[in-house]
Design an enzyme around this catalytic site. Structure first.
Site, short mmCIF file in Angstrom:
data_model
loop_
_atom_site.label_atom_id
_atom_site.label_comp_id
_atom_site.label_asym_id
_atom_site.label_seq_id
_atom_site.Cartn_x
_atom_site.Cartn_y
_atom_site.Cartn_z
N HIS A 1 -15.08 20.74 -1.53
CA HIS A 1 -13.89 19.66 -2.12
C HIS A 1 -14.77 18.25 -2.69
O HIS A 1 -14.20 17.49 -2.91
CB HIS A 1 -13.50 19.19 -0.77
CG HIS A 1 -12.87 20.10 0.12
ND1 HIS A 1 -11.98 21.12 -0.27
CD2 HIS A 1 -13.35 20.52 1.36
CE1 HIS A 1 -11.49 21.75 0.68
NE2 HIS A 1 -12.49 21.49 1.75
N ARG B 1 3.80 4.68 10.23
CA ARG B 1 2.52 4.81 10.72
C ARG B 1 2.22 4.71 12.11
O ARG B 1 2.95 4.05 12.90
CB ARG B 1 1.54 3.80 10.14
CG ARG B 1 2.06 3.59 8.68
CD ARG B 1 1.63 4.60 7.72
NE ARG B 1 0.02 4.96 7.74
CZ ARG B 1 -1.00 4.28 7.25
NH1 ARG B 1 -0.69 3.11 6.51
NH2 ARG B 1 -2.17 4.82 7.42
N ARG C 1 -8.13 16.09 0.49
CA ARG C 1 -6.51 16.02 -0.21
C ARG C 1 -6.53 15.66 -1.32
O ARG C 1 -5.26 15.51 -2.04
CB ARG C 1 -5.95 15.28 0.96
CG ARG C 1 -6.00 15.59 2.31
CD ARG C 1 -5.32 14.61 3.46
NE ARG C 1 -3.87 14.40 3.00
CZ ARG C 1 -3.36 13.52 4.02
NH1 ARG C 1 -3.99 13.09 4.97
NH2 ARG C 1 -2.08 13.21 3.88
N PRO D 1 -11.08 5.71 4.69
CA PRO D 1 -11.75 4.41 4.69
C PRO D 1 -10.82 3.17 4.94
O PRO D 1 -10.10 3.07 3.54
CB PRO D 1 -12.85 4.30 3.92
CG PRO D 1 -12.50 5.54 2.67
CD PRO D 1 -11.44 6.45 3.23
N GLU D 2 -11.00 2.15 5.61
CA GLU D 2 -10.47 0.90 5.48
C GLU D 2 -11.62 -0.12 5.12
O GLU D 2 -12.72 0.30 4.82
CB GLU D 2 -10.22 0.64 6.76
CG GLU D 2 -8.97 1.49 7.40
CD GLU D 2 -8.46 1.05 8.74
OE1 GLU D 2 -8.21 -0.17 8.96
OE2 GLU D 2 -7.84 2.16 9.44
N LYS E 1 -9.77 -2.25 -0.29
CA LYS E 1 -10.25 -0.99 -0.19
C LYS E 1 -10.93 -0.26 -1.52
O LYS E 1 -11.44 0.98 -1.19
CB LYS E 1 -9.33 0.01 0.45
CG LYS E 1 -8.98 -0.29 1.79
CD LYS E 1 -7.52 0.28 2.34
CE LYS E 1 -6.91 -0.37 3.28
NZ LYS E 1 -5.63 0.21 3.89
#
Length: 260
Positions: A86, A250, A104, A2-3, A52
């Site tokens: 998860h 990136r 992750r 998410p941004e 964020k």
DNA sequence: TCCCATGTTGCTAA
DNA sequence: GTTAGCAACATGGG
């Protein structure tokens, strides 16, 4: 992943369901995440976004969480259901529980005291950027403009998708040395930043792969992306071809023919 | 098998 | 001091 718009979406939705409610229990499923027993029985006084990051104000201590690359939050009303795969931690309230699901395992959760949390001012890109302050940061530097936009100290909340989109909207090449950006171009960037981020919040974010909001709904901004993920497609402005190259590690999407 | 990933931090070296 | 490049964190998808 998410941004700012995605975190803002979670922040607004979280307010609807947890504000004024008491934390009944906290369950940690991942040994990487610390357990803070002080959270139990506290009432949620406020939920805020800083860049964020999300701050859950307990009226004294403040829970600070960050979703990093693959973290998401999920509101589960039915306590009987098992947490999905998860799930890393759960904060439980009478009406339901807030789960953090993170394949992750980069997401963080920590408890800070309120004074410490509020001490540092963090500008809010949605409230408008201080043009003079950004220009001051930019002056004389050779850093590519996109790298400056992604610097969280300068543009807190900016992420890779929206940086690409904002530079496209401003017709500026991502590799342009920051110090060469003219004041008129900075005004374009500032305007595009506010416009694009606000629109993306209205769309509840960008669901390219796995982003879902608190209630598992997809966002809608992916339908408005002009360059991100559009490698090989025709530029919607000049009919050049969108390219993808790496910039500071990136994936960077841009139109080489109209972003100068 | 390899490369990719919406994030952040820290190191090294030019 | 600035910048570039990597690696690390850890996992899943194409």
């Amino acid at each position: 992943m998410p941004e700012l718009p995605e975190v803002e979406t979670l922040c607004r939705q979280l307010r609807q369901v947890i504000l004024g409610n008491q934390i009944r229990d906290v369950t940690i499923y991942d040994a990487k995440i610390a357990y803070f027993p002080e959270m139990i029985d506290r009432t949620i006084k406020d939920v805020r976004r800083r860049g964020k990051g999300l701050e859950i104000d307990l009226g004294g201590p403040v829970v600070h969480l960050h979703l990093r690359m693959s973290g998401r939050l999920f509101w589960q009303q039915d306590h009987v259901l098992p947490p999905p795969p998860h799930t890393r931690y759960s904060i439980e309230f009478a009406p339901g529980r807030m789960l953090c699901i993170d394949p992750r395992r980069f997401a963080t959760l920590d408890l800070r005291d309120g004074y410490e949390a509020e001490k540092t001012f963090v500008p809010d890109l949605l409230a408008g950027i201080d043009l003079d302050a950004v220009c001051l940061q930019a002056k004389g530097r050779r850093l590519p403009i996109k790298a400056l936009l992604l610097d969280q100290r300068v543009m807190p909340g900016m992420g890779n998708i929206y940086a690409c989109e904002i530079l496209f909207e401003s017709s500026i090449n991502p590799w342009r040395p920051t110090g060469d950006v003219t004041p008129a171009e900075w005004r374009k960037i500032v305007t595009a930043t506010a416009d694009i981020l606000k629109t993306a919040v209205t769309c509840r974010g960008t669901s390219i792969s796995d982003w879902r909001d608190l209630f598992s709904a997809k966002g809608e901004y992916q339908h408005q992306l002009k360059v991100y993920g559009q490698e090989g497609k025709t530029c919607p402005r000049c009919h050049g071809q969108i390219e993808r190259r790496k910039l500071s590690g990136r994936g960077t999407y841009y139109c080489p023919s109209c972003q100068k």
